[in-house]
Design a protein around this motif. Sequence first.
Motif, PDB file in Angstrom:
ATOM      1  N   GLU A   1       0.805  -1.220   0.000  1.00  0.00           N
ATOM      2  CA  GLU A   1       0.000   0.000   0.000  1.00  0.00           C
ATOM      3  C   GLU A   1       0.837   1.269   0.000  1.00  0.00           C
ATOM      4  O   GLU A   1       0.332   2.353  -0.288  1.00  0.00           O
ATOM      5  N   ILE A   2       2.101   1.153   0.364  1.00  0.00           N
ATOM      6  CA  ILE A   2       2.954   2.332   0.481  1.00  0.00           C
ATOM      7  C   ILE A   2       3.298   2.841  -0.913  1.00  0.00           C
ATOM      8  O   ILE A   2       3.827   2.088  -1.731  1.00  0.00           O
ATOM      9  N   PRO A   3       2.999   4.091  -1.224  1.00  0.00           N
ATOM     10  CA  PRO A   3       3.316   4.617  -2.549  1.00  0.00           C
ATOM     11  C   PRO A   3       4.819   4.510  -2.849  1.00  0.00           C
ATOM     12  O   PRO A   3       5.653   4.705  -1.964  1.00  0.00           O
ATOM     13  N   GLU A   4       5.129   4.196  -4.082  1.00  0.00           N
ATOM     14  CA  GLU A   4       6.523   4.061  -4.503  1.00  0.00           C
ATOM     15  C   GLU A   4       7.329   5.323  -4.189  1.00  0.00           C
ATOM     16  O   GLU A   4       8.496   5.258  -3.818  1.00  0.00           O
ATOM     17  N   ALA A   5       6.688   6.487  -4.305  1.00  0.00           N
ATOM     18  CA  ALA A   5       7.379   7.752  -4.039  1.00  0.00           C
ATOM     19  C   ALA A   5       7.811   7.880  -2.580  1.00  0.00           C
ATOM     20  O   ALA A   5       8.711   8.659  -2.276  1.00  0.00           O
ATOM     21  N   TYR A   6       7.185   7.137  -1.675  1.00  0.00           N
ATOM     22  CA  TYR A   6       7.545   7.186  -0.256  1.00  0.00           C
ATOM     23  C   TYR A   6       8.738   6.292   0.062  1.00  0.00           C
ATOM     24  O   TYR A   6       9.327   6.407   1.128  1.00  0.00           O
ATOM     25  N   LEU A   7       9.049   5.375  -0.825  1.00  0.00           N
ATOM     26  CA  LEU A   7      10.125   4.416  -0.587  1.00  0.00           C
ATOM     27  C   LEU A   7      11.380   4.810  -1.355  1.00  0.00           C
ATOM     28  O   LEU A   7      11.303   5.398  -2.431  1.00  0.00           O
ATOM     29  N   PRO A   8      12.548   4.460  -0.821  1.00  0.00           N
ATOM     30  CA  PRO A   8      13.785   4.719  -1.563  1.00  0.00           C
ATOM     31  C   PRO A   8      13.897   3.742  -2.733  1.00  0.00           C
ATOM     32  O   PRO A   8      13.201   2.725  -2.769  1.00  0.00           O
TER      33      PRO A   8
END
Length: 129
Positions: free
Chosen positions: A107-114
């Motif tokens: 569920e975590i948007p790709e933009a939030y992850l490195p």
Amino acid sequence: MANGLPKIGRRLDSLPVRLAWVRDLEFFEGAILSEHQAPNGDVYLMKWCAQTGGTTRWLATQAEAGAISAYLDGKRSMFDLLNTDGGFLVDQVDNQIVAVWSVGLAEIPEAYLPTRNAMHDPTLRPVQL
């Protein structure tokens, strides 16, 4: 949108664990990645995700001390360090929690992850006194 940021995951009344700041691991004009500790000794990481208006969103995930050391030594990527089953998105205004969302990794948007190969940048490590 909650405080200008998208609603993601399941809204919680509060963060289910009380966290105390231990240290910033990376810092540039503000914390990027910080280590926190729960009263029972569990270690959590808070990674900066987004900011809009006065609201800052963080990803809080549980971590192992050995994994943090490996990351700081350049032996583990930030993505691997944060790659858990999920965690919490924490929205803050003036360092006060205003919203918490329980999220799974998918569920975590790709933009939030490195990116998958983003390694620790020692130039972002604050001086620990």
